[in-house]
Each structure stands twice: as structure tokens, then as C-alpha cells.
Design a protein around this motif. Structure first.
Motif, PDB file in Angstrom:
ATOM      1  N   ILE A  39      17.494  21.930 -16.393  1.00  9.01           N
ATOM      2  CA  ILE A  39      15.997  21.085 -16.219  1.00  9.01           C
ATOM      3  C   ILE A  39      15.720  20.894 -14.639  1.00  9.01           C
ATOM      4  O   ILE A  39      16.636  19.953 -14.385  1.00  9.01           O
ATOM      5  CB  ILE A  39      15.900  20.176 -17.014  1.00  9.01           C
ATOM      6  CG1 ILE A  39      16.071  20.222 -18.602  1.00  9.01           C
ATOM      7  CG2 ILE A  39      14.315  19.358 -16.974  1.00  9.01           C
ATOM      8  CD1 ILE A  39      15.999  19.087 -19.425  1.00  9.01           C
ATOM      9  N   GLY A  40      15.146  21.667 -13.946  1.00 13.63           N
ATOM     10  CA  GLY A  40      15.049  21.294 -12.501  1.00 13.63           C
ATOM     11  C   GLY A  40      13.826  20.387 -12.338  1.00 13.63           C
ATOM     12  O   GLY A  40      14.059  19.460 -11.383  1.00 13.63           O
ATOM     13  N   ARG A  41      13.095  20.138 -13.178  1.00  8.76           N
ATOM     14  CA  ARG A  41      11.971  19.161 -12.950  1.00  8.76           C
ATOM     15  C   ARG A  41      11.415  18.920 -14.426  1.00  8.76           C
ATOM     16  O   ARG A  41      11.243  19.803 -15.389  1.00  8.76           O
ATOM     17  CB  ARG A  41      10.864  19.607 -12.168  1.00  8.76           C
ATOM     18  CG  ARG A  41      11.196  19.945 -10.533  1.00  8.76           C
ATOM     19  CD  ARG A  41      10.556  18.975  -9.708  1.00  8.76           C
ATOM     20  NE  ARG A  41      10.620  19.596  -8.359  1.00  8.76           N
ATOM     21  CZ  ARG A  41      11.660  19.424  -7.802  1.00  8.76           C
ATOM     22  NH1 ARG A  41      12.784  19.130  -8.100  1.00  8.76           N
ATOM     23  NH2 ARG A  41      11.743  20.077  -6.327  1.00  8.76           N
ATOM     24  N   LEU A  42      11.112  17.497 -14.625  1.00  6.68           N
ATOM     25  CA  LEU A  42      10.263  16.934 -15.881  1.00  6.68           C
ATOM     26  C   LEU A  42       9.670  15.963 -15.526  1.00  6.68           C
ATOM     27  O   LEU A  42      10.161  14.992 -14.810  1.00  6.68           O
ATOM     28  CB  LEU A  42      11.460  16.637 -16.998  1.00  6.68           C
ATOM     29  CG  LEU A  42      11.037  16.079 -18.254  1.00  6.68           C
ATOM     30  CD1 LEU A  42      10.346  17.279 -18.885  1.00  6.68           C
ATOM     31  CD2 LEU A  42      11.974  15.489 -18.842  1.00  6.68           C
ATOM     32  N   ALA A  43       8.427  16.127 -15.807  1.00  4.75           N
ATOM     33  CA  ALA A  43       7.280  14.957 -15.227  1.00  4.75           C
ATOM     34  C   ALA A  43       6.566  14.884 -16.540  1.00  4.75           C
ATOM     35  O   ALA A  43       6.046  15.644 -17.042  1.00  4.75           O
ATOM     36  CB  ALA A  43       6.721  15.295 -13.930  1.00  4.75           C
ATOM     37  N   VAL A  44       5.836  13.685 -16.433  1.00  3.36           N
ATOM     38  CA  VAL A  44       4.930  13.184 -17.490  1.00  3.36           C
ATOM     39  C   VAL A  44       3.947  12.404 -16.671  1.00  3.36           C
ATOM     40  O   VAL A  44       4.214  11.384 -15.911  1.00  3.36           O
ATOM     41  CB  VAL A  44       5.556  12.075 -18.785  1.00  3.36           C
ATOM     42  CG1 VAL A  44       4.281  11.739 -19.417  1.00  3.36           C
ATOM     43  CG2 VAL A  44       6.480  12.977 -19.507  1.00  3.36           C
TER      44      VAL A  44
END
Length: 147
Positions: A57-62
Motif C-alpha cells: 500500500i503506497g498511499r491510503l487516504a480518506v
């Protein structure tokens, strides 16, 4: 990243929210495991690999208006579905993330079944200054965990 095929980003929308609710980027990776981690995954001595295939997971944003409302966990469920649905294209038993070294971030991943990489933690201890707090913590999760 898409054109270079280094990672693919998925932007997630919901009909009850204007604009994107979040996004995640996935890439191929590999992770080394110590003997106890191999044993916990059920590999024992039967699998001899220098590193185990993983999806990173290189990026995870909410979206900030949706923090602490279960959207991050829902994105992780969607992400896991993407990984399992592509099993015929790419083999990966683990999901890895370099989580920000922040208590709230680490708790988020721990609640979702991620564990600190013992191998990476040992390497960091041996190669960093004693007082330096690492910026990220390498964590991993078995894709079969909770199925």
C-alpha cells in the motif's frame, strides 16, 4: 506512477458524498521475514525464499471530513478484494505498508490485522541511531487473515 507501472491508484467515490471519499495506491513488493514470522504464516522450513511476495500500500487516504467514520476500514476491505481478485495474475501472500510512526495510524493498521515486521524492526535497530525515532514502521498482514 501509472505510466511507469510502478503503482496503480484507485480513487473511491460514494453516491452520498460529493467528491472522492478516499484513494489507495497498490504496488508490487517483497518483504523479508524472520523465522517466527514464517512459522506464524504456516511456512515453517518448507518455503525457502529470500523475500516473500507482497502487495504494498503506497498511499491510503480518506477525506478529512470522513475520518473516524469507518471509511478507512471500508477502503481496506475494497483493497483486499482487489488483491484477492487478481490472484490469478500475481501471487502475493502479504500486504505491506510503511505506516507513519504515529499512534493513531499504527492503531488503525493494527485493528485491521497488520503486525509490525519483526525482521524490519531488527534491521532498523541495528542500522539507526539509538535516539532517532523512525518516521515509518513497516507492517504486514497475511491476505488470508480473517477470511
Amino acid at each position: 506512477m501509472h505510466k511507469a507501472r510502478l503503482g496503480f491508484t484507485n480513487v473511491v467515490f460514494h453516491q452520498q458524498f460529493e467528491g472522492p471519499v478516499g484513494y489507495f495506491t497498490l504496488a508490487n513488493d517483497a518483504i523479508k521475514l524472520n523465522d517466527s514470522e514464517k512459522f506464524e504464516l504456516g511456512f515453517g522450513e518448507q518455503v525457502e525464499l529470500a523475500a516473500f511476495p507482497a502487495v504494498k500500500i503506497g498511499r491510503l487516504a480518506v477525506h478529512q471530513d470522513l475520518h473516524r467514520k469507518g471509511v478507512g476500514a471500508a477502503l481496506m476491505t475494497l483493497l483486499l478484494g482487489d488483491i484477492l481478485n487478481t490472484a490469478g495474475l500475481s501471487a502475493a501472500r502479504l500486504i505491506v505498508v510503511d505506516a507513519d510512526n504515529d499512534d493513531a495510524v499504527l492503531r488503525f493498521y493494527e485493528k485491521l490485522g497488520f503486525e509490525t515486521s519483526l525482521w524490519a524492526e531488527e534491521m532498523a535497530r541495528n542500522h539507526t541511531k539509538k535516539r532517532a525515532k523512525p518516521l515509518t514502521i513497516k507492517m504486514h498482514r497475511d491476505v488470508f487473515k480473517g477470511l
